[in-house]
Design a protein around this motif. Structure first.
Motif, PDB file in Angstrom:
ATOM      1  N   LEU A   1      77.586   1.576  43.461  1.00  0.00           N
ATOM      2  CA  LEU A   1      76.595   0.505  43.310  1.00  0.00           C
ATOM      3  C   LEU A   1      77.141  -0.852  43.757  1.00  0.00           C
ATOM      4  CD1 LEU A   1      75.120   1.437  39.802  1.00  0.00           C
ATOM      5  CD2 LEU A   1      74.276   2.104  42.060  1.00  0.00           C
ATOM      6  N   SER A   2      78.282  -0.851  44.441  1.00  0.00           N
ATOM      7  CA  SER A   2      78.928  -2.118  44.787  1.00  0.00           C
ATOM      8  C   SER A   2      78.087  -2.966  45.733  1.00  0.00           C
ATOM      9  CB  SER A   2      80.302  -1.869  45.395  1.00  0.00           C
ATOM     10  OG  SER A   2      80.198  -1.092  46.581  1.00  0.00           O
ATOM     11  N   MET A   3      77.225  -2.325  46.527  1.00  0.00           N
ATOM     12  CA  MET A   3      76.403  -3.062  47.485  1.00  0.00           C
ATOM     13  C   MET A   3      74.950  -3.185  47.023  1.00  0.00           C
ATOM     14  SD  MET A   3      78.651  -3.871  49.659  1.00  0.00           S
ATOM     15  CE  MET A   3      77.638  -4.554  50.961  1.00  0.00           C
ATOM     16  N   ASP A   4      74.708  -2.855  45.768  1.00  0.00           N
ATOM     17  CA  ASP A   4      73.339  -2.904  45.247  1.00  0.00           C
ATOM     18  C   ASP A   4      72.862  -4.349  45.132  1.00  0.00           C
ATOM     19  OD1 ASP A   4      70.968  -1.898  44.234  1.00  0.00           O
ATOM     20  OD2 ASP A   4      71.659  -1.951  42.160  1.00  0.00           O
ATOM     21  N   ALA A   5      71.580  -4.560  45.404  1.00  0.00           N
ATOM     22  CA  ALA A   5      70.999  -5.889  45.225  1.00  0.00           C
ATOM     23  C   ALA A   5      70.986  -6.241  43.745  1.00  0.00           C
ATOM     24  CB  ALA A   5      69.583  -5.914  45.797  1.00  0.00           C
ATOM     25  N   GLY A   6      70.798  -7.526  43.440  1.00  0.00           N
ATOM     26  CA  GLY A   6      70.754  -7.968  42.055  1.00  0.00           C
ATOM     27  C   GLY A   6      69.684  -7.261  41.261  1.00  0.00           C
ATOM     28  N   ASN A   7      69.963  -7.009  39.970  1.00  0.00           N
ATOM     29  CA  ASN A   7      69.026  -6.271  39.118  1.00  0.00           C
ATOM     30  C   ASN A   7      68.064  -7.155  38.348  1.00  0.00           C
ATOM     31  OD1 ASN A   7      69.976  -3.662  39.768  1.00  0.00           O
ATOM     32  ND2 ASN A   7      71.713  -3.915  38.378  1.00  0.00           N
ATOM     33  N   ASP A   8      68.229  -8.476  38.461  1.00  0.00           N
ATOM     34  CA  ASP A   8      67.300  -9.387  37.799  1.00  0.00           C
ATOM     35  C   ASP A   8      67.222 -10.679  38.608  1.00  0.00           C
ATOM     36  OD1 ASP A   8      69.560 -11.020  37.029  1.00  0.00           O
ATOM     37  OD2 ASP A   8      69.849  -9.695  35.307  1.00  0.00           O
ATOM     38  N   LYS A   9      66.331 -11.559  38.199  1.00  0.00           N
ATOM     39  CA  LYS A   9      66.096 -12.781  38.967  1.00  0.00           C
ATOM     40  C   LYS A   9      67.341 -13.660  39.029  1.00  0.00           C
ATOM     41  CE  LYS A   9      62.078 -14.757  38.595  1.00  0.00           C
ATOM     42  NZ  LYS A   9      60.918 -15.551  38.120  1.00  0.00           N
ATOM     43  N   ASN A  10      68.084 -13.705  37.951  1.00  0.00           N
ATOM     44  CA  ASN A  10      69.276 -14.577  37.915  1.00  0.00           C
ATOM     45  C   ASN A  10      70.356 -14.120  38.885  1.00  0.00           C
ATOM     46  OD1 ASN A  10      68.181 -16.267  35.948  1.00  0.00           O
ATOM     47  ND2 ASN A  10      68.963 -14.997  34.275  1.00  0.00           N
ATOM     48  N   SER A  11      70.352 -12.821  39.221  1.00  0.00           N
ATOM     49  CA  SER A  11      71.367 -12.297  40.137  1.00  0.00           C
ATOM     50  C   SER A  11      70.757 -11.886  41.480  1.00  0.00           C
ATOM     51  CB  SER A  11      72.092 -11.107  39.501  1.00  0.00           C
ATOM     52  OG  SER A  11      71.187 -10.060  39.214  1.00  0.00           O
ATOM     53  N   ALA A  12      69.591 -12.453  41.808  1.00  0.00           N
ATOM     54  CA  ALA A  12      68.894 -12.089  43.038  1.00  0.00           C
ATOM     55  C   ALA A  12      69.782 -12.298  44.264  1.00  0.00           C
ATOM     56  CB  ALA A  12      67.611 -12.903  43.171  1.00  0.00           C
ATOM     57  N   SER A  13      69.734 -11.349  45.190  1.00  0.00           N
ATOM     58  CA  SER A  13      70.545 -11.422  46.410  1.00  0.00           C
ATOM     59  C   SER A  13      69.865 -12.329  47.428  1.00  0.00           C
ATOM     60  CB  SER A  13      70.716 -10.029  47.006  1.00  0.00           C
ATOM     61  OG  SER A  13      71.367  -9.172  46.089  1.00  0.00           O
ATOM     62  N   PRO A  14      70.589 -13.311  47.982  1.00  0.00           N
ATOM     63  CA  PRO A  14      69.985 -14.204  48.977  1.00  0.00           C
ATOM     64  C   PRO A  14      69.750 -13.480  50.300  1.00  0.00           C
ATOM     65  CG  PRO A  14      72.323 -14.674  48.740  1.00  0.00           C
ATOM     66  CD  PRO A  14      71.994 -13.659  47.690  1.00  0.00           C
ATOM     67  N   ILE A  15      68.615 -13.753  50.938  1.00  0.00           N
ATOM     68  CA  ILE A  15      68.329 -13.168  52.248  1.00  0.00           C
ATOM     69  C   ILE A  15      67.927 -14.276  53.213  1.00  0.00           C
ATOM     70  CG2 ILE A  15      67.684 -10.905  51.361  1.00  0.00           C
ATOM     71  CD1 ILE A  15      64.770 -11.657  51.625  1.00  0.00           C
ATOM     72  N   THR A  16      68.162 -14.021  54.477  1.00  0.00           N
ATOM     73  CA  THR A  16      67.866 -14.982  55.542  1.00  0.00           C
ATOM     74  C   THR A  16      66.570 -14.589  56.228  1.00  0.00           C
ATOM     75  OG1 THR A  16      70.220 -15.379  55.885  1.00  0.00           O
ATOM     76  CG2 THR A  16      68.741 -16.007  57.675  1.00  0.00           C
ATOM     77  N   ILE A  17      65.733 -15.563  56.510  1.00  0.00           N
ATOM     78  CA  ILE A  17      64.467 -15.320  57.195  1.00  0.00           C
ATOM     79  C   ILE A  17      64.738 -14.662  58.552  1.00  0.00           C
ATOM     80  CG2 ILE A  17      62.390 -16.410  58.147  1.00  0.00           C
ATOM     81  CD1 ILE A  17      62.549 -16.477  55.097  1.00  0.00           C
TER      82      ILE A  17
END
Length: 573
Positions: A330-346
């Motif tokens: 799970l090391s590359m899993d996206a964040g599981n909640d809003k506080n840990s949300a993974s940033p993405i680029t448009i």
């Protein structure tokens, strides 16, 4: 003479319990229980709540497996102050067997006792049958009356009791065709308290019944001795797993044994394996235990090449394989909640997986101007993706919209007019399923190129010689259309495809790279020499005693047809 030397390994047969009626329990060998018992036989720390018609807690094969509250007496008083009166062997939230003992969970139907025996009948005790888990504790919770019927209130009260007593797993071998918001809330309360929930899918050969259909519940279908789907077994999008459910020999209400059929008896098979998994590793959480159970299952024909299907879910359980299965990385899993949300680029595509059941993936992106923003998700066959788009203001959700336009395995796409700000995406599967195949996410809106530059602006090549790769860089890197068009002013001298310049004949040409809309471009001047015209090569510089400078060229100086400019370039110091 020795031909080879190697260790003399010890081998042993799988554990076959000495219970006198074990030979009638075909389903245990079928799901590899003897090999599983080689690995682990259960823990008394695991509490399995059986929400049913009660349990005959005096049955000889269940007597040692029953949860007991030693701080309570049967006197109509809440002796231990836990909020429940006379909860010695469990609790009753419906019409009791004995009106003088209104909280007694004694079985007066037989169904619950059969379920309990499948899970936890004492194993290897030279009598009766063997349950799947030989050491866990059964917490009887009578939520159904003598006719096998209960109410939403009796079920909710039973769930609440199981949570309060620290149940690790709740088995629910009953069903209804309609859902209840209050029951769903109670189910979620249990799940969020760390309880694993298991329920029978139903026996009407139709859509899955409730509570099995609620997302956090592991819904169980039935199979027969040849791994065919049982004709009565309910099926559908929400099915999670399958287990034997025909001629299941188990304990009965009369302190004896009998057989039953139905998904009611498939569910406790699953519960028994989960009990072993959670006893073996007390650190795993419910969705991790579910993943181990499902990823280790055997998928019957003709679905052996599918990850999941309507009739078997992720397959028919295999206990031994489940106990040796590993969880995904799970090391590359996206964040599981809003506080840990993974940033993405448009305008970039991201690859993610729902590695576990009930996996929530959270992403965060910024819109810098009012724009038409499109959210695209490419969905793998197993999943039915649901996406929530949210915007926060002053620490609270100010606006949200759901994207759920397509069924399972179909891609999702929707365009929104968004104002500048920070936005969040929550992505999950509608049924709480997982998949080893990734989904792909892209958030896009028009971002124009502000510049384009080549890595070289002058180039000399030899006709018929090696091609050269020009590299073009566009700024910013996340332009909405990164397409680069390449042209040559004289393609008969040098052609260009995707930046690869191929020299054809002697002469000069201009290679131009431009953005798709032509707003940005850059060029490179290319001189192609004939194959017998090699660039002059200055090998070294020498001085003699009179301080005269001598330029030493390669042997091709006199035979070379280089022009004046090439000569000047060759001798430039």
């Amino acid at each position: 003479l020795f031909m080879s030397v190697e260790p003399n390994y010890l081998v042993k047969a799988a554990v076959i319990p000495n219970d006198s009626l074990f030979n009638k329990q075909w389903y245990l060998s079928h799901i590899n229980m003897p090999s599983a018992w080689d690995l682990y036989q259960g823990s008394s720390d695991i509490i399995v709540a059986v929400l049913d018609t009660g349990v005959n807690y005096n049955h000889p094969d269940l007597l040692d497996r029953i949860w007991i509250n030693s701080a309570e007496l049967e006197n109509g008083i809440d002796d231990d102050g836990n909020g429940y009166i006379d909860d010695i062997y469990g609790y009753c939230t419906t019409t009791p067997k004995d009106s003088f003992s209104p909280y007694d969970p004694m079985d007066d139907n037989g169904h619950g006792t059969m379920v309990a025996g499948i899970i936890a009948a004492s194993g290897n005790n030279a009598a009766g049958i063997a349950g799947l888990d030989w050491n866990c504790k059964i917490l009887p919770v009578k939520v159904l009356d003598s006719t096998g019927e209960g109410t939403t209130l009796s079920v909710i009260a039973g769930i609440d009791f199981a949570i309060a007593q620290g149940a690790d797993i709740i088995n629910m071998s009953y069903g209804a065709s309609t859902d209840s918001l209050d029951e769903k809330d109670a189910i979620w309360d249990a799940y969020l308290a760390g309880v694993t929930l298991v329920a029978a899918s139903g026996n009407k050969n139709t859509d899955i019944a409730y509570p099995a259909k609620y997302m956090p519940v592991i819904s169980v279908g039935a199979t027969g001795p040849t791994d065919q789907r049982s004709s009565f077994s309910n099926y559908g999008e929400g099915l999670d797993i399958a287990a034997p459910g025909e001629e299941i020999f188990t304990t009965n209400i009369d302190n004896n044994y009998s057989s039953g059929r139905g998904t009611s008896f498939s569910a406790p098979v699953v519960t028994g394996i989960l009990s072993l998994l959670q006893g073996q590793n007390r650190a795993i959480i419910p969705r991790e235990a579910e993943r181990l159970l499902q990823s280790s299952a055997f998928m019957p024909s003709p679905y052996e090449n599918s990850e999941w299907n309507y009739y078997f879910g992720y397959g028919r359980v295999d206990a031994a394989t489940a106990l040796t299965q590993s969880l995904p990385d799970l090391s590359m899993d996206a964040g599981n909640d809003k506080n840990s949300a993974s940033p993405i680029t448009i305008n970039r595509t991201y690859c993610q997986q729902h590695e576990l059941p009930l996996d929530d993936d959270w992403f965060r992106f910024e819109v810098d101007r009012t724009a038409e923003v499109t959210i695209d998700i490419v969905v793998p066959p197993t999943l039915d993706i649901v996406t929530w788009l949210e915007k926060d203001e002053n620490g609270a959700t100010a606006w949200e919209e759901v994207i759920d336009n397509s069924p399972r395995s179909k891609n999702e796409s929707q365009t929104f007019t968004l104002n500048p700000g920070i936005y969040y995406l929550q992505i999950y599967d509608y049924h709480g399923h997982w998949s080893q195949e990734p989904y792909h996410l892209k958030v896009s809106y028009p971002i124009p190129a502000t510049s384009l530059s080549l890595d070289q602006h002058n180039l000399t090549l030899t006709s018929g010689g090696t091609a050269h790769n020009l590299i073009a860089a566009i700024t910013p890197a996340n332009v909405s259309d990164p397409t680069i068009n390449w042209t040559s002013s004289q393609p008969e001298i040098a052609s260009v495809i995707d930046g690869i310049v191929t020299p054809v004949a002697s002469g000069d040409t201009i290679i131009t790279a431009s953005t798709q809309n032509g707003s940005q471009n850059d060029s490179c001047a290319v001189n192609v020499l004939t194959s017998d015209t090699e660039p002059l090569q200055l090998q070294r510089v020498e001085t003699d005693a009179n301080q005269t400078i001598k330029l030493i060229f390669a042997d091709n100086l006199l035979s070379n047809r280089a022009d004046e400019n090439e000569l000047k370039a060759a001798i430039s110091l």
